[in-house]
Each structure stands twice: as structure tokens, then as C-alpha cells.
Design an enzyme around this catalytic site. Sequence first.
Site, short mmCIF file in Angstrom:
data_model
loop_
_atom_site.label_atom_id
_atom_site.label_comp_id
_atom_site.label_asym_id
_atom_site.label_seq_id
_atom_site.Cartn_x
_atom_site.Cartn_y
_atom_site.Cartn_z
N SER A 203 25.46 25.03 46.09
CA SER A 203 25.31 24.47 47.51
C SER A 203 26.83 24.30 47.98
O SER A 203 26.74 23.50 48.91
CB SER A 203 24.96 23.16 47.03
OG SER A 203 23.68 23.21 46.69
N LYS B 44 26.64 25.05 51.70
CA LYS B 44 26.53 24.01 52.77
C LYS B 44 27.63 23.78 53.68
O LYS B 44 27.57 23.23 54.76
CB LYS B 44 25.77 22.95 52.23
CG LYS B 44 24.50 23.05 51.52
CD LYS B 44 23.64 21.93 51.04
CE LYS B 44 22.34 22.32 50.57
NZ LYS B 44 22.41 22.66 49.19
N SER C 142 22.88 16.96 49.59
CA SER C 142 22.94 18.51 49.29
C SER C 142 21.32 19.01 49.42
O SER C 142 20.77 19.87 48.67
CB SER C 142 23.37 18.81 48.05
OG SER C 142 23.61 20.21 47.76
N LYS D 75 32.54 18.78 48.40
CA LYS D 75 30.98 18.95 48.33
C LYS D 75 30.77 19.55 46.68
O LYS D 75 31.62 20.32 46.33
CB LYS D 75 30.55 20.29 49.14
CG LYS D 75 29.09 20.73 49.11
CD LYS D 75 28.27 19.54 49.86
CE LYS D 75 26.83 19.92 49.68
NZ LYS D 75 26.23 19.55 48.18
#
Length: 583
Positions: free
Chosen positions: A61, A64, A121, A224
Site C-alpha cells: 500500500s 497509494k 489505506s 504511509k
Amino acid sequence: MTTLLGRHARNFVCLVAMIVVAACSSPQPSGAAPYAAIVQDARTGEVLHAENADTRLHPASLTKMLTLYITFEEIQRGRLTLDTLVTVTPSAAAKPPSRLGLKPGQKIAVRYLIRAAAIRSANDAASALGDHIGGSEEGFARRMDATAKALGMRNSTFKNANGLTANGHLSTARDMNTLGRRLFYDFPQYYNIFSRRTADAGLMQVNNTNTRFLDAYKGADGIKTGFTNAAGFNLTASAERGNVRLVATVFGGASTPARNAKMAQLLDLGFKRAPSNAPTQVPPAPNYSADVEAVLMAEADPLPEVANGAGKTIRLQTAVARSPRPVTRPDAGKVAAAEVAVAAIEDSIAAALAEAMGEPPAPGTLDAQAVAMASAAPATEPAASLPAVSAPPPARPEAIAEAAPEAVAPEPVMMAAAVAAPEPGTLDAQALALTGEPTLDAQAEQFAALPADELLVTDPMQVAAVMAPAEPAAPKRNAPIFDRVAEAPAAQAVEEPVVIRLSTSSARHWGINLGQFSSRSEAERLLLKTQLAESATLNEGLRKVVQRGGGFEANFMGLTQDQADLACRRLQARAVQCFAMGP
């Protein structure tokens, strides 16, 4: 026979035992993801520690971050707004957890999708953004590859917007660190979203997947997390202490606590090695090729759909191909002088036309007398036997005397004159009856008829004036004729102030930031160059260099919100870094 079979059985058992022991003593457990890490000084980009930093691994992720970077680009270019409604595709709605719970055909605002993708997420939210911007998962993957290349991510290829494991969907710790640093410098107005613990995502209140690390490590403010079975536990984080800001990435953590502990060790190492005072070197604007830029412009949505159908705006979507040097503005003083001269010429022309086309004055008026004097020829023969008389000029009118109190009356002129009686009923007869003296017109006629040798003048200056040759014809005047008097001093014209800079009041509280530089001169050069190239929107802006954080920020201030937004969109269309700053 039994002994031989027993020997073979014992050998087989020993072999199996050796295999088991060898497997158990392997240094890396079966199924563990590869490990990579990097720490950089976010101010300069200097690498403070790296391990397997260029190994291509599954980013999970962390992908993203790039999806959000492209979304922020679309907003900055004017193709999206935070209120733009995105229609959820069936493909996006079908993505596995983590999810926001979107349904096919559902409409949801961009702001909620950004919060869900950054904080929770959510895979379906990231895919909905990608499908809307790129038209499809494959189209957005091509956009991701082009953006990654423009940002300097040299070893990354992408297949989707969410980071789910896919063949060829790979990146490196160094590339993800580059992307994290870019988010901080290129979109500071949105960066704070990565440090929020919770946010409203429209359908629900979402919690940050990185809360543990944000709460545990001093100075941490993003960015993140990521996890898949193939990738392990990944994290790109940023932290600031004093004047030092670091960005670090970990790939392949064994668990969330292990990953967070490793990240803390990396950042501690970075804070020990990073200098306390280092010049901030803002990364340059993304270097898109001309072909990619043309594709991005062609894919723009001209009318983004927003809630209740409000706020639809047609925006400029073509890059500026040519920016000519602006024409120098004229000097205000010269313009005012030219206007005065033109007005005087127009008045003179109008007066001449009126005089030429007007009717002759009525007999007996002062105008008629002035016309007669101007057209009369001077006498050539002197009058005979004229007695000497003293004819002082009449007193000046009170209005003129008050206007010029300092004027000195001229010395009287002694001359010979024969005062002829005026005709009854004329203005001369009326003036003689009231004052006992002939009018100025009569005196002027008598004075013109006398020869020069019969004039007795006491003032040498007046002698010079009398002896001067007479003009062929006196100019016409449409006003009573008086002796010359000293004119009142003309009042000095007060120059009106010329406004060269607009006030920052009256809704001009906005500005734009073009980045931070290591020297003031570099920032000033960029401001001047940008104002010349973008004079249509920045001509009224005030160039301002602000020293902050070891560097010099290049700003334009004194703009309205519309001017700031339009200037940033036009500059970003030419790949110039810019973001608007509000009050």
C-alpha cells in the site's frame, strides 16, 4: 537378512533427520519477505543509511502515495476539485480489504476518497480515484509509470492504484523514499492528512493505520503503511526534530511492532548523522516529456461533476507554448503631459473654428472695438499743434489688483494727444461721462496715431517698448482690453501619486509559493523570471523572499484567491512548482 534391512532403515532415518535439522537451521524462515531500508535527510536528499535500497520489491500500500500524488496534481491543474463526484466502477468496488465499502455506481466526493486512501489505506477508494483519473486500471497504471519517471523513481513499475500484489508491480525503498519527500515538498497543503489519527470519509469515520508509530516516535508526522503477504510489513515515515527533517522507508518487516521498532532505529541513526544546519534543497518540478504532457492534457475532464451540480468551471487545459516579453509600461508623467497637450490642441482648434464660423460682433460693443483696432492701419501723419498733456493709465480693476498685489504700477507716460469727443450713445461716451476720462480703446487709438518724436517717456524700459516696431496687426481678443498687469503666480501643479503596487488589503490576502532555495539571489531571480513569463496573472503581485528553515522561499503576495489559483494552474501547466497560500 534382518540385519541388512535394519541397517538401511537406520540410514534412512538419519538422512531424514539431517534434512530436518538443515531446514530448521536456515537463517531466514520460509515465506519471509526480503528486507530493505533507507534513511535520507529530507532537506538535502543526502542518503544517511541504505540497505538493499535499490532492490525491486513489492511496495504493497505504499503505492497509494503515488495515487494520492497524482490526485493532488489533478487538483492543482484544475481538472479536479475536492468536491468533484467520482462514480465508483464495479472493478473498484470489488477490491478486497482494507475497504471503505463502496458500491458500484455510487457517487462520492474526491475529498472522502483521499481521506480513505491515505488514512485507512482503503483499496476500493484508491481504485476509484485511479479509474476516474485514468479511465481504467490500465490507463491509470500508465499514468503512474509516467509520473514515477518524471519524479526520478527509476526502478518502479506499477499495475494498479492500490498496491495489491500483481505481476510486475514493483518498486524500491529508494524510490518510495523519493516519493515521500516529494509529497512533503510538492504538496505541503495536503501533507498534514498523513498525520491525522482519524477523519470523516463520508461513509464512516476512519482511523489511521499508522497511529502506533505516530504516537510512539517523537516528531513523526507521516507518511504511509503497507502490507501484503508477498511484501511483508512496509512503512515510509517522516519525522522532524529541531531544524532536521528525515524521511525513511522499510520493506519486509516481520510484523507491525517489528517494523515500527526498525523504523525508530533508522530515524535515530539519521538524527545522529544529519547536520543540525543544512540548506534546504527543494526538489525540482516533475520533468514530464512533451509527449506525456500532451497526453495528460488530452485526458483532462473539462467539467468535473460536483455535489448539487454547483461549481462547474471551464479551466484552461492547454500548455503555454510561447510567452512573449511584456511591453514596457509608459511613464505616468509623460502620459499625463501628452494628455494635457492633446486637450490644449483640441481646445485651440475648437476656438478657431468657432471664431471663423461665428457672426461678426454687434456695433458699439467691446468686441467690435477690438476687431476694429486689430484691422485698422496705423496713422502715418502726426496731428498738428497738439498740446502736451499728461495721460496716466486708468486704475487697474480691483479683481486684478488683488490677484497681483506685488505688481508695481508703470511710470506715467507723457504724450501729446488730442482728445476727440466720442460720438453720443457709444460706450466711449458713457465711459467719459462716468470717469471723466476716455476709454482705453480711445487712448489706444490716440497713442497709435502719434509720431514717436512727440512722446515723452520717463522710464528707459518704456522707451524701448515705444521705439520697438509695431506689429503689422494686433491679435484679436474677445475680452475687454486692459493694460498689461503682472499676472498672479500660477499655483504649482501637485503631482498625483502613481500607484505602482496594489495594497494587500481588499481581499488581496492570497499569495503563491514557488519553492525554497539556498540563496536569496536565486529566489529573486526566479521571481523576476516568473513575473516576466506570467505577467498576465502576476503583474499585480508583490515579489517577496522569506528566509525560513535555512533557506529562502520565493513568494508572490498581494493576490486575490482567483489570481493565486489561476497563476498556479498556469505555472504548473509548464511544469513550474507552485502552490497557493491563503490568509
